[in-house]
Design an enzyme around this catalytic site. Structure first.
Site, PDB file in Angstrom:
ATOM      1  N   SER A  87      12.298   0.162  10.629  1.00  6.62           N
ATOM      2  CA  SER A  87      12.808  -1.129  10.164  1.00  6.62           C
ATOM      3  C   SER A  87      13.900  -1.663  11.082  1.00  6.62           C
ATOM      4  CB  SER A  87      13.315  -1.023   8.727  1.00  6.62           C
ATOM      5  OG  SER A  87      14.410  -0.136   8.641  1.00  6.62           O
ATOM      6  N   ARG A 131       9.102   9.743   5.665  1.00  8.93           N
ATOM      7  CA  ARG A 131      10.515   9.377   5.774  1.00  8.93           C
ATOM      8  C   ARG A 131      10.766   8.117   4.927  1.00  8.93           C
ATOM      9  NH1 ARG A 131      12.971   8.026  10.130  1.00  8.93           N
ATOM     10  NH2 ARG A 131      14.606   9.537  10.343  1.00  8.93           N
ATOM     11  N   GLU A 154      -1.999   2.145   3.980  1.00  2.64           N
ATOM     12  CA  GLU A 154      -2.848   1.947   5.164  1.00  2.64           C
ATOM     13  C   GLU A 154      -3.269   3.279   5.786  1.00  2.64           C
ATOM     14  OE1 GLU A 154       0.354   1.635   5.030  1.00  2.64           O
ATOM     15  OE2 GLU A 154       1.350   2.077   6.939  1.00  2.64           O
ATOM     16  N   HIS A 181       2.489   4.544   2.222  1.00  7.65           N
ATOM     17  CA  HIS A 181       1.631   3.959   3.257  1.00  7.65           C
ATOM     18  C   HIS A 181       0.174   3.882   2.817  1.00  7.65           C
ATOM     19  CE1 HIS A 181       4.713   3.913   6.353  1.00  7.65           C
ATOM     20  NE2 HIS A 181       5.099   5.092   5.909  1.00  7.65           N
ATOM     21  N   CYS A 191       6.664   0.565   3.170  1.00 10.97           N
ATOM     22  CA  CYS A 191       7.688   1.400   3.812  1.00 10.97           C
ATOM     23  C   CYS A 191       8.724   0.538   4.541  1.00 10.97           C
ATOM     24  CB  CYS A 191       7.042   2.432   4.736  1.00 10.97           C
ATOM     25  SG  CYS A 191       8.178   3.763   5.183  1.00 10.97           S
TER      26      CYS A 191
END
Lengths: 295, 195
Positions: free
Chosen positions: B50, B138, B175, B173, B80
């Site tokens: 990020s 994480r 994806e 996630h 996330c």
């Protein structure tokens, strides 16, 4: 798995972090101050080590895992993932790095090898591993040992991109050729590459490496990073290239921008301006090749 | 919906999101520059780092462009790092880290620990009618949610999937899972009415 039962260290979880680093720059740092500079510049992760590869070349001697205290200091300084290097085959250094809570272990040819025949059995660990490769066979052997990310080796500490290009072209070129091969030819590919047949068959089916492919070794400029990305790397490692340059912070930021915007020449031209001198770099003729370490 | 879904493609797992959407028969396009937003009806913000994405959002001019579209109720799905970018409050972030504040939640970065603590788990998600194989890397932790935010799934009592109106956000996630149901939910249920 019952509801909310947590499974750590699965292949998906280990390869998953590499997926999150795609399109980013992983920077070598030797102290918390450099780690902050890297994070401020937009690095997706840092590689904590005691000496950058350019200094390892100059100093000679045996290069080993970093002091845990130094790794602690870098972990405390940044919020992005922290990686650290273990010697090839030195599974105890890897155990120590796992105990320290590093986010990725690099079983690295930049350090002095500890085993002349065996790499670490990386399946035995919860922490994921990245390994270097000069060609597809080497990459697949490392994946069969449990590596969750491959980086083309290049030649660390040289500031010379030629070896990185050679290795990336070799790996990606063979992936393309396997994609064109018929099923009978895959047996010979496995034999030639000295790699497990199922991994060769997987590449034939998917057209890609089973794990993310990053590029390392000799990248020094935004253009070098964009070159690696245009050749097909999914992210880049920059070691000596940043903190051995005249003005690390703006160069680091420019390399981050170039890695994201690797196909946009206007942006590459803009971010390449006025960065001061890159690391001097060295030619390859009389250079000790770290890349030849690994089996 | 017939307009393409944009996937923020500055850094991270954007290619995996595009693959999932295409598998569902949804046209997905990379968003790297402000003009790439012009033709998209919804946006996915992927996992990644990020802090890196925040910097690249600023330098690309995308921050202001996305913020304007979010103010105009563009549907968005953040996963996330994407969730962090949508949160109204970020604990343990960098002081200069900006977010879109599109969802009234407080998040803590890396709340589940380091990579050795990253995990898979089966998650009960009623809105998709069953269990979902969720991958936490994480992951950020959602520490507080506003009164108008719906919690759609939790792990050990902590929210991990939240929605308010056109904003959907996950700590994990989807994806990375070979399961398109949460993307399907986003397209069919969250982004409905988008033309």
């Amino acid at each position: 798995m019952s509801e909310n039962e947590r499974q750590t260290g699965s292949t998906l979880v280990k390869r998953g972090l590499a997926e999150m680093l795609k399109g980013g720059v992983i920077m070598d740092v030797v102290n918390p101050e450099q780690a902050k500079v890297a994070e401020d510049a937009g690095a997706v992760a840092v590689m904590a080590l005691e000496r950058v590869p350019a200094d390892i070349r100059v100093d000679g001697g045996i290069a080993r895992m970093s002091d845990p205290e130094m790794i602690d200091g870098i972990q405390a300084a940044v919020t992005i993932p922290v990686m650290a290097k273990a010697r090839i085959g030195h599974f105890v250094e890897a155990q120590i790095l796992e105990a320290l809570g590093v986010d990725y272990v690099d079983e690295s040819e930049v350090l002095s090898p500890a085993d002349e025949a065996h790499h670490i059995d990386k399946w035995a660990f919860t922490v994921p591993f990245v390994c270097g490769a000069t060609n597809l066979g080497e990459a697949l052997r490392r994946i069969s040992e449990g590596a969750c990310m491959i980086r083309s080796k290049g030649e660390a500490g040289t500031g010379n991109v030629i070896e990185a290009v050679r290795h990336l072209r070799s790996i990606i070129g063979d992936i393309k050729k396997i994609g064109q091969a018929d099923s009978a030819e895959l047996f010979d590919w496995a034999k030639q590459l000295q790699a497990p047949l199922p991994l060769v068959q997987e590449i034939a089916e998917t057209g890609t490496l089973p794990v993310p492919l990053f590029c390392a070794g000799g990248l020094a400029t935004p253009a070098d990073a964009a070159l690696a990305m245009q050749l097909g790397a999914e992210a880049v490692f920059v070691g000596s290239g940043i903190f051995k340059s005249d003005d690390p912070a703006p160069r680091a930021k420019a390399i981050v921008e170039a890695t994201t915007n690797f196909a946009d020449a206007d942006i590459l031209a803009k971010v390449s301006r006025g960065l001061g001198a890159p690391m001097t770099g060295i030619g390859m003729d009389d250079t000790l090749k770290f890349a030849e370490r690994g089996w | 919906m017939t307009t393409p879904v944009g996937v923020l493609a500055l850094q991270g797992a954007f290619a995996r999101h595009i693959a999932v959407l295409e598998e569902l028969g949804v046209e997905a396009v990379e968003v790297r520059r402000p003009e790439h937003l012009d033709d998209v009806g919804a946006l996915v913000m992927p996992g990644g780092e990020s802090t890196t994405m925040s910097m690249l959002l600023e330098s690309s001019g995308l921050f202001d462009a996305i913020e304007a579209r979010l103010d105009a109720a563009m549907p968005v799905f953040g996963t996330c790092a994407g969730l962090i970018l949508l949160a109204s409050d970020i604990a343990d972030g960098r002081p200069d880290q900006r977010s879109f504040a599109a969802l009234d939640i407080s998040v803590r970065r890396n709340a589940y620990g380091r990579q050795v603590d990253s995990f898979e788990t089966d998650l009960a998600v009623d809105v998709i009618g069953g269990m979902f194989p969720a991958v936490f890397i994480r992951a950020p932790g959602i520490e507080q949610v506003g009164a108008d935010v719906d919690v759609l799934a939790s792990v050990d009592g902590r929210p991990v999937l939240c929605r308010r109106d056109h904003v959907l956000a996950a700590s994990f996630h989807p994806e990375l899972s070979a399961d398109g149901r949460l993307h399907r939910y986003f397209i069919d249920q969250v982004a409905t009415g988008v033309s």
